[in-house]
Enzyme design. Structure first.
Site, PDB file in Angstrom:
ATOM      1  N   HIS A 243       0.813  -1.224   0.000  1.00  0.00           N
ATOM      2  CA  HIS A 243       0.000   0.000   0.000  1.00  0.00           C
ATOM      3  C   HIS A 243       0.851   1.280   0.000  1.00  0.00           C
ATOM      4  CE1 HIS A 243       0.656  -0.820   4.308  1.00  0.00           C
ATOM      5  NE2 HIS A 243       0.624   0.480   4.473  1.00  0.00           N
ATOM      6  N   ASP A 244       2.017   1.250   0.651  1.00  0.00           N
ATOM      7  CA  ASP A 244       2.832   2.461   0.764  1.00  0.00           C
ATOM      8  C   ASP A 244       4.046   2.458  -0.163  1.00  0.00           C
ATOM      9  OD1 ASP A 244       1.435   4.054   2.525  1.00  0.00           O
ATOM     10  OD2 ASP A 244       2.386   3.204   4.310  1.00  0.00           O
ATOM     11  N   LYS A 247       5.889   5.537  -1.266  1.00  0.00           N
ATOM     12  CA  LYS A 247       6.766   6.327  -0.391  1.00  0.00           C
ATOM     13  C   LYS A 247       8.224   6.283  -0.853  1.00  0.00           C
ATOM     14  CE  LYS A 247       4.114   6.311   3.967  1.00  0.00           C
ATOM     15  NZ  LYS A 247       4.059   5.730   5.336  1.00  0.00           N
ATOM     16  N   HIS A 272       2.114   9.873  -2.404  1.00  0.00           N
ATOM     17  CA  HIS A 272       2.567   8.470  -2.387  1.00  0.00           C
ATOM     18  C   HIS A 272       1.483   7.522  -2.884  1.00  0.00           C
ATOM     19  CE1 HIS A 272       0.545   8.032   1.596  1.00  0.00           C
ATOM     20  NE2 HIS A 272       0.617   6.731   1.399  1.00  0.00           N
ATOM     21  N   HIS A 298      -5.973   3.550  -0.250  1.00  0.00           N
ATOM     22  CA  HIS A 298      -5.946   3.247   1.181  1.00  0.00           C
ATOM     23  C   HIS A 298      -6.077   4.481   2.072  1.00  0.00           C
ATOM     24  CE1 HIS A 298      -1.592   4.046   0.588  1.00  0.00           C
ATOM     25  NE2 HIS A 298      -1.513   4.240   1.896  1.00  0.00           N
ATOM     26  N   HIS A 299      -5.970   5.689   1.485  1.00  0.00           N
ATOM     27  CA  HIS A 299      -6.214   6.901   2.302  1.00  0.00           C
ATOM     28  C   HIS A 299      -7.521   7.601   1.946  1.00  0.00           C
ATOM     29  CE1 HIS A 299      -2.547   6.819   4.611  1.00  0.00           C
ATOM     30  NE2 HIS A 299      -1.817   6.660   3.501  1.00  0.00           N
ATOM     31  N   ASP A 327      -4.218  -0.329   8.029  1.00  0.00           N
ATOM     32  CA  ASP A 327      -3.046   0.555   8.030  1.00  0.00           C
ATOM     33  C   ASP A 327      -3.100   1.522   9.215  1.00  0.00           C
ATOM     34  OD1 ASP A 327      -0.689   1.796   7.064  1.00  0.00           O
ATOM     35  OD2 ASP A 327      -1.894   3.334   6.069  1.00  0.00           O
TER      36      ASP A 327
HETATM   37  P1  C2E Z   1       1.575   6.257   8.467  1.00  0.00           P
HETATM   38  O1  C2E Z   1       2.495   6.711   9.544  1.00  0.00           O
HETATM   39  O2  C2E Z   1       1.689   4.859   8.005  1.00  0.00           O
HETATM   40  O3  C2E Z   1       0.096   6.543   8.943  1.00  0.00           O
HETATM   41  C1  C2E Z   1      -0.987   5.994   8.242  1.00  0.00           C
HETATM   42  C2  C2E Z   1      -2.284   6.631   8.674  1.00  0.00           C
HETATM   43  O4  C2E Z   1      -2.535   6.328  10.063  1.00  0.00           O
HETATM   44  C3  C2E Z   1      -2.323   8.141   8.611  1.00  0.00           C
HETATM   45  O5  C2E Z   1      -2.604   8.563   7.306  1.00  0.00           O
HETATM   46  C4  C2E Z   1      -3.478   8.449   9.564  1.00  0.00           C
HETATM   47  O6  C2E Z   1      -4.719   8.173   8.956  1.00  0.00           O
HETATM   48  C5  C2E Z   1      -3.264   7.404  10.653  1.00  0.00           C
HETATM   49  N1  C2E Z   1      -2.480   8.007  11.743  1.00  0.00           N
HETATM   50  C6  C2E Z   1      -1.153   7.861  11.980  1.00  0.00           C
HETATM   51  N2  C2E Z   1      -0.811   8.559  13.078  1.00  0.00           N
HETATM   52  C7  C2E Z   1      -1.921   9.152  13.541  1.00  0.00           C
HETATM   53  C8  C2E Z   1      -2.206   9.994  14.673  1.00  0.00           C
HETATM   54  O7  C2E Z   1      -1.344  10.339  15.477  1.00  0.00           O
HETATM   55  N3  C2E Z   1      -3.507  10.403  14.844  1.00  0.00           N
HETATM   56  C9  C2E Z   1      -4.499  10.023  13.984  1.00  0.00           C
HETATM   57  N4  C2E Z   1      -5.752  10.449  14.208  1.00  0.00           N
HETATM   58  N5  C2E Z   1      -4.250   9.233  12.891  1.00  0.00           N
HETATM   59  C10 C2E Z   1      -2.993   8.811  12.688  1.00  0.00           C
HETATM   60  P2  C2E Z   1      -2.201  10.077   6.867  1.00  0.00           P
HETATM   61  O8  C2E Z   1      -2.529  11.032   7.940  1.00  0.00           O
HETATM   62  O9  C2E Z   1      -2.815  10.306   5.531  1.00  0.00           O
HETATM   63  O10 C2E Z   1      -0.646  10.029   6.738  1.00  0.00           O
HETATM   64  C11 C2E Z   1      -0.017   9.340   5.695  1.00  0.00           C
HETATM   65  C12 C2E Z   1       1.435   9.217   5.967  1.00  0.00           C
HETATM   66  O11 C2E Z   1       2.004  10.541   6.050  1.00  0.00           O
HETATM   67  C13 C2E Z   1       1.782   8.573   7.298  1.00  0.00           C
HETATM   68  O12 C2E Z   1       1.784   7.143   7.168  1.00  0.00           O
HETATM   69  C14 C2E Z   1       3.175   9.127   7.550  1.00  0.00           C
HETATM   70  O13 C2E Z   1       4.147   8.469   6.777  1.00  0.00           O
HETATM   71  C15 C2E Z   1       3.041  10.534   7.037  1.00  0.00           C
HETATM   72  N6  C2E Z   1       2.672  11.501   8.110  1.00  0.00           N
HETATM   73  C16 C2E Z   1       1.458  11.891   8.482  1.00  0.00           C
HETATM   74  N7  C2E Z   1       1.530  12.803   9.472  1.00  0.00           N
HETATM   75  C17 C2E Z   1       2.845  12.987   9.729  1.00  0.00           C
HETATM   76  C18 C2E Z   1       3.577  13.852  10.639  1.00  0.00           C
HETATM   77  O14 C2E Z   1       3.020  14.606  11.440  1.00  0.00           O
HETATM   78  N8  C2E Z   1       4.941  13.769  10.607  1.00  0.00           N
HETATM   79  C19 C2E Z   1       5.583  12.932   9.752  1.00  0.00           C
HETATM   80  N9  C2E Z   1       6.915  12.872   9.764  1.00  0.00           N
HETATM   81  N10 C2E Z   1       4.929  12.113   8.868  1.00  0.00           N
HETATM   82  C20 C2E Z   1       3.577  12.163   8.869  1.00  0.00           C
HETATM   83 FE    FE Z   2      -0.113   5.352   3.033  1.00  0.00          FE
HETATM   84 FE    FE Z   3       1.449   1.995   5.992  1.00  0.00          FE
END
Ligand code: C2E
Ligand code: FE
Ligand code: FE
Ligand code: SIN
Ligand code: SIN
Ligand code: SIN
Length: 389
Positions: A243-244, A247, A272, A298-299, A327
């Site tokens: 799915h990712d 990235k 991504h 997936h998003h 995810d």
């Molecule tokens: P990921 O880390 O694999 O997170 C996947 C999804 O899990 C996120 O999609 C979000 O829907 C949920 N998620 C993860 N952490 C949290 C959280 O603390 N609170 C809530 N409510 N949901 C959470 P999303 O938001 O579309 O993010 C996609 C990807 O973007 C993330 O994959 C990560 O790689 C990056 N990302 C998102 N926010 C941040 C951030 O604040 N800092 C960094 N460095 N990367 C981020």
């Molecule tokens: Fe993703």
């Molecule tokens: Fe993931």
């Protein structure tokens, strides 16, 4: 009164009955693509043909020098070393083995003493008659064997006729086994490639390889819970680790940023999904086609506020709706560079709030219903990192 020591005796099959059994199973076996199921069908067939109490089909794993078998759904495969025991001897020599009474048979007692067999005391089962029959592929190489235990007719011993009948039946199954083995080989190769590709995406963002495996397991559990056909659940299981994959194209400065992303950075991060889709979309392979859908969707969110396209409800493919929850569950349950792992209760509360918003309500319901299996998979594929103080 029923005599437990002497179960009702059966009779050997008449020729027409025998033919009926073989035709019936040959059709089922020829239509079966899963090697495990081929083995179980063959074992069932063998048991009926020779009127035995038990029947196991062993396949040769030359690389590992082992024989393996699958005796039931949901049970891990059995493995025994080729060099130990009667079954291995029969496969290596290509000769059948008959034992009329295991307790007085020297070979059997040797095998027991060497630890190659589970003793009857361990299994609570009295082995008396035993027959092992090797079977071959079209090239004439031995690829496995039948092992039948305890004859249920009055004679209580296996005969030359049993040998002939079972060999005949086995010769009809050889081709199905080989094509199922080939399918399994191809699918295992695909699975490995897929995991490796998935890990490339994840390792860049410092997530471990187990993240993609857990997402695969959760997606599979939820898919089956939704009543999606086994074959499709299998495909999702193989596709969801990717799915990712998109990235790979996100710069480290964004992917590994310890803090919150700016709007521009998040916009970049969102690409991504489309990058992954574009990498995969031209494949003709079913699994990679499914992976393209998962990468793209997936998003997306059930209420239409997700990305990249803002699809809504069932316009989001069921694979996308399932992978979304798998995810997020794993992202929240794990430490990320930008956040600490959440407690389970906090995650479950979020899922309740997001039921019908971020997530498909049916998918959330199945997630809760299957939570025990999901937590078990989480433990099985846990990241083995040092404890946090
Ligand atoms: P990921 O880390 O694999 O997170 C996947 C999804 O899990 C996120 O999609 C979000 O829907 C949920 N998620 C993860 N952490 C949290 C959280 O603390 N609170 C809530 N409510 N949901 C959470 P999303 O938001 O579309 O993010 C996609 C990807 O973007 C993330 O994959 C990560 O790689 C990056 N990302 C998102 N926010 C941040 C951030 O604040 N800092 C960094 N460095 N990367 C981020
Ligand atoms: Fe993703
Ligand atoms: Fe993931
Ligand atoms: C054998 O190796 O002779 C039999 C294997 C088994 O029953 O576990
Ligand atoms: C990008 O490459 O930044 C956008 C991805 C896409 O449009 O496919
Ligand atoms: C399902 O297969 O369970 C749902 C299909 C869909 O909603 O697209």
């Amino acid at each position: 009164m029923y005599d437990y020591e002497k179960p009702r005796l059966k009779h050997d099959l008449e020729p027409e009955e025998l033919l009926g059994v073989i035709l019936d199973y040959a059709a089922k076996i020829a239509n079966e693509r899963h090697l495990d199921n081929v083995l179980m069908l063959m074992a069932d067939m063998g048991k009926q043909i020779v009127v035995s109490d038990r029947c196991t089909v062993w396949l040769l794993d030359e690389q590992k020098g082992e024989l393996w078998s699958k005796v039931a759904h949901g049970v891990k495969e059995l493995r025994i070393p080729l060099g130990a025991g009667l079954v291995g001897r029969s496969v290596m020599s290509g000769e059948p083995i008959f034992i009329d009474d295991a307790y007085t048979n020297v070979e059997y007692r040797d095998a027991l003493a060497s630890g190659a067999l589970l003793t009857d005391r361990q299994t609570g089962y009295r082995t008396k008659a035993l027959m092992v029959i090797p079977f071959r592929n079209n090239e004439g190489d031995v690829i496995g064997c039948y092992q039948a235990v305890n004859k249920l007719t009055e004679s209580a011993v296996f005969s030359e006729r049993d040998l002939r009948n079972l060999s005949l039946a086995a010769s009809y199954s050889g081709k199905s086994i080989e094509s199922a083995m080939l399918t399994q080989e191809i699918e295992e190769t695909q699975r490995e490639i897929i995991f490796t590709m998935g890990e490339i995406g994840e390792s860049r963002s410092k997530e471990t390889g187990n993240h993609v495996k857990r997402v695969a397991e959760y997606s599979y559990i939820v898919a089956l819970g939704l009543g999606i056909p086994q074959a499709e659940a299998d495909i999702l299981k193989m596709a969801s680790p990717m799915h990712d994959i998109g990235k790979v194209a996100i710069p480290d400065s964004v992917l590994r940023k310890p803090g919150k992303l700016t709007d521009e950075e998040f916009d970049l991060m969102k690409t991504h999904t489309l990058i992954g889709y574009n990498l995969l979309k031209n494949s003709k392979r079913r699994i990679l086609k499914a992976a393209a859908v998962v990468a793209e969707q997936h998003h997306e969110k059930w209420n239409g506020t997700g990305y990249p396209h803002g699809r809504r409800g069932t316009d989001i493919h069921i694979y996308g709706r399932i992978t979304a929850i798998a995810d997020v569950f794993d992202a929240l349950a794990s430490d990320r560079v930008y956040k600490k792992a959440w407690e389970l209760d906090r995650i479950l509360n979020l899922f309740k709030e997001e039921r019908g918003e971020h997530f498909d309500p049916d998918v959330v319901d199945v997630f809760f219903e299957r939570l025990p299996a999901i937590l078990k998979a989480r433990d099985e594929y846990a990241d083995h990192l040092p404890e946090r103080p």
